[in-house]
Design an enzyme around this catalytic site. Structure first.
Site, PDB file in Angstrom:
ATOM      1  N   HIS A 138      -2.357 -22.068 -40.966  1.00  0.00           N
ATOM      2  CA  HIS A 138      -2.380 -22.999 -41.245  1.00  0.00           C
ATOM      3  C   HIS A 138      -4.036 -23.189 -41.082  1.00  0.00           C
ATOM      4  O   HIS A 138      -4.146 -22.133 -40.969  1.00  0.00           O
ATOM      5  CB  HIS A 138      -2.205 -23.842 -39.703  1.00  0.00           C
ATOM      6  CG  HIS A 138      -1.626 -25.809 -39.573  1.00  0.00           C
ATOM      7  ND1 HIS A 138      -3.394 -25.749 -39.466  1.00  0.00           N
ATOM      8  CD2 HIS A 138      -1.842 -26.727 -40.235  1.00  0.00           C
ATOM      9  CE1 HIS A 138      -3.465 -27.364 -39.115  1.00  0.00           C
ATOM     10  NE2 HIS A 138      -2.309 -27.696 -39.461  1.00  0.00           N
ATOM     11  N   ASP A 215      -2.042 -17.645 -32.877  1.00  0.00           N
ATOM     12  CA  ASP A 215      -1.958 -19.646 -32.648  1.00  0.00           C
ATOM     13  C   ASP A 215      -0.868 -19.795 -32.579  1.00  0.00           C
ATOM     14  O   ASP A 215       0.124 -19.639 -33.104  1.00  0.00           O
ATOM     15  CB  ASP A 215      -2.238 -20.064 -34.396  1.00  0.00           C
ATOM     16  CG  ASP A 215      -2.213 -21.141 -34.993  1.00  0.00           C
ATOM     17  OD1 ASP A 215      -1.663 -22.102 -33.855  1.00  0.00           O
ATOM     18  OD2 ASP A 215      -2.104 -21.549 -35.556  1.00  0.00           O
ATOM     19  N   GLN A 218       2.939 -23.413 -32.816  1.00  0.00           N
ATOM     20  CA  GLN A 218       4.877 -23.722 -33.126  1.00  0.00           C
ATOM     21  C   GLN A 218       5.679 -23.157 -32.281  1.00  0.00           C
ATOM     22  O   GLN A 218       6.522 -22.961 -32.542  1.00  0.00           O
ATOM     23  CB  GLN A 218       4.644 -23.411 -34.767  1.00  0.00           C
ATOM     24  CG  GLN A 218       4.285 -24.296 -36.061  1.00  0.00           C
ATOM     25  CD  GLN A 218       4.204 -26.337 -35.724  1.00  0.00           C
ATOM     26  OE1 GLN A 218       5.008 -26.024 -35.479  1.00  0.00           O
ATOM     27  NE2 GLN A 218       3.659 -26.780 -36.200  1.00  0.00           N
ATOM     28  N   LYS A 241       2.692 -30.887 -29.509  1.00  0.00           N
ATOM     29  CA  LYS A 241       3.854 -30.359 -29.785  1.00  0.00           C
ATOM     30  C   LYS A 241       4.758 -29.453 -28.913  1.00  0.00           C
ATOM     31  O   LYS A 241       5.862 -28.970 -28.801  1.00  0.00           O
ATOM     32  CB  LYS A 241       3.388 -28.882 -31.241  1.00  0.00           C
ATOM     33  CG  LYS A 241       2.135 -29.336 -32.037  1.00  0.00           C
ATOM     34  CD  LYS A 241       2.317 -27.958 -33.045  1.00  0.00           C
ATOM     35  CE  LYS A 241       1.211 -28.450 -34.100  1.00  0.00           C
ATOM     36  NZ  LYS A 241       1.129 -30.169 -35.285  1.00  0.00           N
ATOM     37  N   CYS A 379      -0.383 -28.804 -44.109  1.00  0.00           N
ATOM     38  CA  CYS A 379      -2.038 -28.231 -43.934  1.00  0.00           C
ATOM     39  C   CYS A 379      -1.268 -26.568 -44.195  1.00  0.00           C
ATOM     40  O   CYS A 379      -2.433 -25.633 -43.467  1.00  0.00           O
ATOM     41  CB  CYS A 379      -2.495 -28.350 -42.738  1.00  0.00           C
ATOM     42  SG  CYS A 379      -2.563 -29.820 -42.668  1.00  0.00           S
TER      43      CYS A 379
HETATM   44  N1  PLP Z   1      -1.639 -23.829 -36.625  1.00  0.00           N
HETATM   45  C1  PLP Z   1      -0.644 -24.793 -36.641  1.00  0.00           C
HETATM   46  C2  PLP Z   1      -0.076 -23.342 -36.633  1.00  0.00           C
HETATM   47  C3  PLP Z   1       0.126 -25.329 -36.631  1.00  0.00           C
HETATM   48  O1  PLP Z   1       0.727 -26.181 -36.676  1.00  0.00           O
HETATM   49  C4  PLP Z   1      -0.598 -26.987 -36.618  1.00  0.00           C
HETATM   50  C5  PLP Z   1      -0.563 -28.317 -36.715  1.00  0.00           C
HETATM   51  O2  PLP Z   1       0.830 -27.620 -37.346  1.00  0.00           O
HETATM   52  C6  PLP Z   1      -2.029 -26.765 -36.047  1.00  0.00           C
HETATM   53  C7  PLP Z   1      -2.327 -24.865 -36.155  1.00  0.00           C
HETATM   54  C8  PLP Z   1      -3.257 -28.107 -36.006  1.00  0.00           C
HETATM   55  O3  PLP Z   1      -2.864 -28.456 -34.590  1.00  0.00           O
HETATM   56  P1  PLP Z   1      -3.760 -29.539 -33.673  1.00  0.00           P
HETATM   57  O4  PLP Z   1      -3.504 -30.323 -35.343  1.00  0.00           O
HETATM   58  O5  PLP Z   1      -2.604 -30.074 -32.574  1.00  0.00           O
HETATM   59  O6  PLP Z   1      -4.759 -28.637 -33.593  1.00  0.00           O
END
Ligand code: PLP
Length: 421
Positions: A138, A215, A218, A241, A379
């Site tokens: 992401h 990270d 998900q 999430k 993203c």
């Molecule tokens: N990393 C992953 C794999 C994600 O799917 C997301 C959000 O979709 C993020 C990071 C960023 O999360 P946030 O926007 O809640 O900070």
């Protein structure tokens, strides 16, 4: 007298077996109508819906507790502090961290990763040191490292994926060198659903002398996370999430690292004493929590964790997996549909394109039938570039989805295709 019959300790009440109809009743929004049709919510990778218990906890906090934390002697402030710190302890248990001091509250995964970049990596990495990520990350796990590379001269390396969307582990191992100081890897890809072998990645990275950031945006809602078993150095996730409010998230970090790391934002709460000549920083984790935190968000996050503990979570994960398998089977027979991301190990995501149809048009037509999916680059633009696509359509599942949701989704897809072609 049979001693054991009387002296056996009462057994803890086992959570009820997973019952999707009962679970759905806990999420009021799932009864909503969209354009006159019952909502089919398949955008869970973007954000999850909230159970009544979370909604009630947040409103009750504002009705009965609201005050600022840590600084007040009055009753409400002490209550707010207790609730906020209670939430930290709930997160500690949820992640199986050793110590509540290892739990830093942030705004979400993005802020957690930026914290590691701007504190740990900025301080301890030197020009030429390498940060290794995967090709399906992401943007939140790409851009902070590019920003660091610009200001600090660190080097960003990217381990490729194969056509199924799996990390190429042989290439990963080749790219892991004594120059690698940090491996930052998504646990589950939001664009493809691929589950990365994070335990193995962590072991390899540690053997090469690198720290590891996972990270977990998900993965938290789809698997039991045990940061001690994983042995990762950092683990980031977002409350929203995980059925909790937006604006609250977590950075787990090993205590010895947090102790070494400098603060990255200055202000109230992160200090012990301040004069114009010198500031003494607060202890961990407060050193990383400058300013008034999202107290109600933390309360909501605890309520979400408490809620998950009332469920048969293994049953919920198995249910979700059956949905993914059913969706994958149905997608396989849908004319012109090409799934994007066909890894052997996947969680909760069906990403796809349909020959000749723009994903955004699909998304709009599905919405008109009450079906919420996400379309676009998710993203994760480099993933789209890898597949030569501008974007995909993505249905993503949570444990409250049903076979009926899937049937309605595929019916809506057929209708959209008939309209568009
Ligand atoms: N990393 C992953 C794999 C994600 O799917 C997301 C959000 O979709 C993020 C990071 C960023 O999360 P946030 O926007 O809640 O900070």
């Amino acid at each position: 007298m049979n001693a054991t019959a009387h002296q056996t300790a009462p057994q803890p009440v086992a959570p009820a077996a997973f019952d999707v109809a009962r679970v759905r009743a806990d999420f009021p929004i799932l009864a909503t109508q969209i354009h006159g049709k019952p909502l089919v919510y398949l955008d869970n990778a973007a954000t999850t819906q909230k159970p009544q218990r979370v909604i009630d906890a947040v409103s009750h906090y504002y009705e009965a507790t609201n005050a600022n934390v840590h600084r007040g002697v009055h009753t409400l402030s002490q209550r707010a502090t207790d609730e906020f710190e209670g939430a930290r302890e709930a997160v500690r248990q949820f992640l199986n961290a050793a110590d509540a001091r290892e739990i830093v509250f942030t705004r979400g995964t993005t802020e957690s990763i930026n914290l590691v970049a701007q504190s740990y990596a900025r301080e301890f990495l030197s020009p030429g040191d390498e940060i290794l990520i995967g090709a399906a990350e992401h943007h939140a796990n790409i851009v902070p490292w590019q920003m660091l590379a610009k200001s600090r001269g660190t080097v960003l390396k990217v381990a490729p994926i194969n056509d199924a969307g799996e990390l190429d582990m042989a290439a990963f191992e080749r790219l892991l060198t004594p120059r690698t100081k940090l491996v930052a890897i998504g646990h589950v890809s939001n664009a493809l659903g691929t589950i990365n072998p994070v335990a193995r990645i962590t072991a390899l990275a540690h053997a090469a002398g690198a720290k590891v950031l996972i990270d977990g945006a998900q993965s938290v809602a789809h698997a039991n996370i045990d940061v001690r078993a994983l042995d990762c150095d950092f683990f980031a996730f977002s409350g929203h999430k995980l059925f909790a409010p937006t604006g609250i998230g977590v950075l787990y970090a090993k205590a010895d690292l947090l102790e070494m790391m400098p603060p990255w934002q200055g202000g109230g709460d992160m200090i012990k004493t301040v004069s114009f000549e010198h500031t003494e920083y607060n202890d961990i984790p407060y050193k990383f929590e400058a300013g008034t935190p999202h107290i109600a968000g933390a309360v909501g996050l605890k309520a979400a964790i408490d809620y998950l503990q009332t469920l048969d979570f293994a049953g919920a994960v198995a249910h979700e997996h059956r949905l993914l398998e059913a969706a994958t089977r149905a997608a396989g027979t849908f004319p012109g549909l090409r799934p994007i991301g066909t890894a052997r190990e996947k969680a909760g995501v069906l990403s796809f394109v349909i020959e000749g149809l723009h994903p955004q048009d699909l998304g709009v037509l599905l919405d008109s039938q009450g079906v919420a999916i996400r379309t676009g680059h998710h993203c994760a633009m480099p993933v789209m570039q890898y597949y030569g696509l501008a974007g995909t359509a993505r249905a993503s599942f949570a444990f409250y989805n049903t076979q009926d949701d899937l049937d309605r989704f595929f019916k809506a897809l057929e209708k959209a295709r008939d309209i568009l072609s």
